[in-house]
Write an enzyme that holds these catalytic residues in place. Structure first.
Site, PDB file in Angstrom:
ATOM      1  N   SER A 263       0.927  -1.148  -0.010  1.00 13.64           N
ATOM      2  CA  SER A 263       0.118   0.179   0.068  1.00 13.64           C
ATOM      3  C   SER A 263       0.906   1.272  -0.074  1.00 13.64           C
ATOM      4  CB  SER A 263      -0.983  -0.118   1.064  1.00 13.64           C
ATOM      5  OG  SER A 263      -0.093   0.129   2.427  1.00 13.64           O
ATOM      6  N   LYS A 264       0.085   2.465  -0.141  1.00 14.65           N
ATOM      7  CA  LYS A 264       1.167   3.732  -0.166  1.00 14.65           C
ATOM      8  C   LYS A 264       1.460   3.944   1.116  1.00 14.65           C
ATOM      9  CE  LYS A 264      -0.080   8.517  -0.414  1.00 14.65           C
ATOM     10  NZ  LYS A 264       0.303   8.485   1.255  1.00 14.65           N
TER      11      LYS A 264
END
Ligand code: GLU
Length: 502
Positions: A263-264
């Site tokens: 994920s970011k």
């Protein structure tokens, strides 16, 4: 005759293009180019609520930076356009009418509150509410209502959606090229909305009819779409289309720990970029480009997340990737994102890059300090620092002492050398350097001096290096000395002597 290869990258412009999407685009591109086919970009912007205006530009600019060239797309020509779904509304309207006429879709008038009620009611009983063959005749739609009532509602402008009429109790036998046959019972599939009340098609509908209409031969996309495959498969049946694209669902990119989807936030946590290029929103989030990565290294690194060439080769340029790429080399299981490997690839590609690129960066970084340096010297500096660079941004540290007097000294080494006979050594060094003809070749003379005075060679070199560089690391010291010149060396040694004294 073999079918023409036509693949598409179909991003939804809901924000920046992250590396997962970029990898999907890359694999589509490599596959198309390998087979002399076309790489198409189709912007899937039918979800008005999630639409972000600057997203399309970020997607296009990111692909461009990576060297992924588009054959057909919203900003390119092509005979299958428009390539933005919001510009294809008339076509979707025709297509949904076709499905309604064929009896494979129906109007549904259920209010949100009614559906919420059913959902909650099921939840209480520990079940999941599904709108499908099991209950659709009990709900408010054109299957349960008479034709007259349905028409009345439609004529009065009553809010409605169009749903897919999932076949009753059928086994859908679909195929993913990596996983083989996937069998799913329609009992587990609900009657998905194909057209929303705002008159826009949903992803599923627009995506499938566009793939067919644009003659897509292979759908290569992320694994998160695998659960949608049975529905997409059924839509082809419903239209009576016999030719389907081949479907390939790419493995997930996993967190550095190896578990869960990347994920970011993992990027923030481990300090690596998750976008190719900077994304400007309320805040600016830097991409690989701004972190000093070469596009060829990003492409190379991403290409090996979920694909392997079948041999030990790791370093590829994009042309070599095109030549080596094949669907057979794709893995089914998730690919772990390794930030260290990411850096390693960048380091390796920097070694292959032309010195002129580094010279350009050096010139930009140290523009105010370049007066004494001719181009020739900059080329040597580039050559000297190259092996030390993991990113281009490190140039500002790795090359700094060629242009600037160190503004501090490594504390540990400074304190150690303070205890040595630094004054005597540094004045000896200053004399030697001052009278030398060629600083690159003073080592033998220095050795003689060290022996004569019975100094420790380590301490002498330590003081020499600390004065010029500010630390005990860096490229060959005699080359540094010769590049910065006699006067600068003498000045820096004098400065260190003073600093050690105080
Ligand atoms: N618009 C979808 C996405 O953003 C495309 C999925 C597909 O390739 O079918 O992921």
């Amino acid at each position: 005759m073999t079918k023409k290869i036509r693949v598409r990258f179909a991003p939804s412009p809901t924000g920046p293009l992250h590396i997962g999407g970029l990898r999907t685009a890359l694999f589509n591109y490599l596959f198309a180019k390998k087979h002399g086919g076309k790489f198409i970009v189709r912007v899937e912007d039918t979800d008005q609520n999630r639409y972000v205006g600057s997203s399309e530009k970020h997607i296009m600019d990111s692909l461009k930076w990576c060297g992924i060239e588009i054959d057909e797309g919203p900003r390119n020509k092509g005979s299958f356009g428009p390539y933005r779904q919001s510009e294809r509304k008339d076509f979707y309207n025709l297509k949904i009418q076709e499905l309604l006429k064929k009896g494979h879709a129906y109007y549904a008038f259920d209010k949100k509150e009614e559906l919420d009620f059913h959902r909650k009611d099921h939840e209480k009983k520990g079940r999941t509410f599904m709108y499908n063959a099991h209950n659709r005749l009990k709900l408010s739609n054109s299957l349960s209502l008479s034709i007259e009532d349905t028409n009345k509602l439609l004529d009065s402008g009553a809010e409605h959606v169009v749903r897919f009429k999932t076949p009753v109790e059928k086994e859908v036998v679909c195929r993913d090229e990596l996983r083989g046959v996937v069998r799913v019972s329609t009992k587990t599939i609900d009657d998905k909305i194909l057209f929303k009340s705002d008159g826009m098609p949903t992803y599923h509908f627009a995506n499938v009819v566009d793939d067919y209409e644009m003659k897509i031969s292979h759908v290569i996309r992320g694994e998160e779409w695998l659960p949608s495959l049975p529905l997409h498969w059924l839509l082809y049946d419903a239209f009576g289309w016999e030719v389907r694209p081949k479907f390939v669902h790419l493995p997930l990119i996993l967190k550095p720990e190896g578990k869960g989807k990347l994920s970011k936030r993992d990027g923030d946590r481990f300090g690596f970029p998750v976008f190719a290029i900077q994304w400007k929103d309320e805040e600016i989030i830097k991409g690989y480009k701004e972190h000093g990565f070469l596009p060829e290294s990003v492409v190379n690194f991403l290409s090996l997340l979920g694909w392997n060439p079948g041999n030990e080769k790791e370093l590829f340029n994009i042309q070599e990737l095109i030549e080596s790429f094949s669907l057979e080399g794709l893995n089914k299981s998730g690919a772990r994102f390794d930030p260290e490997k990411n850096k390693w690839f960048n380091h390796a590609h920097i070694q292959k890059t032309k010195n002129s690129l580094l010279v350009e960066k050096i010139e930009n970084e140290f523009s105010e300090h370049l007066t004494l340096f001719d181009k020739e010297k900059l080329n040597t500096i580039a050559e000297l620092i190259k092996p030390r660079l993991n990113t281009l941004n490190e140039i500002n540290v790795c090359a700094s002492f060629f242009f600037k007097t160190p503004d501090s000294y490594n504390e540990k080494h400074f304190n150690k050398l303070k205890k040595a006979n630094f004054k005597e050594i540094l004045s000896g060094l200053i004399e030697l350097v001052g009278s030398a003809e060629n600083l690159a070749e003073i080592k033998p003379a220095l050795e003689v001096l060290v022996q004569k005075n019975e100094w420790s060679f380590g301490k002498v070199m330590g003081l020499f290096r600390l004065s010029l560089v500010g630390d005990l690391s860096g490229p060959d010291l005699f080359q540094i000395a010769s590049l910065i010149g006699k006067d600068t060396c003498v000045l820096r040694m004098t400065l260190l002597s003073k600093a050690l004294e105080s």
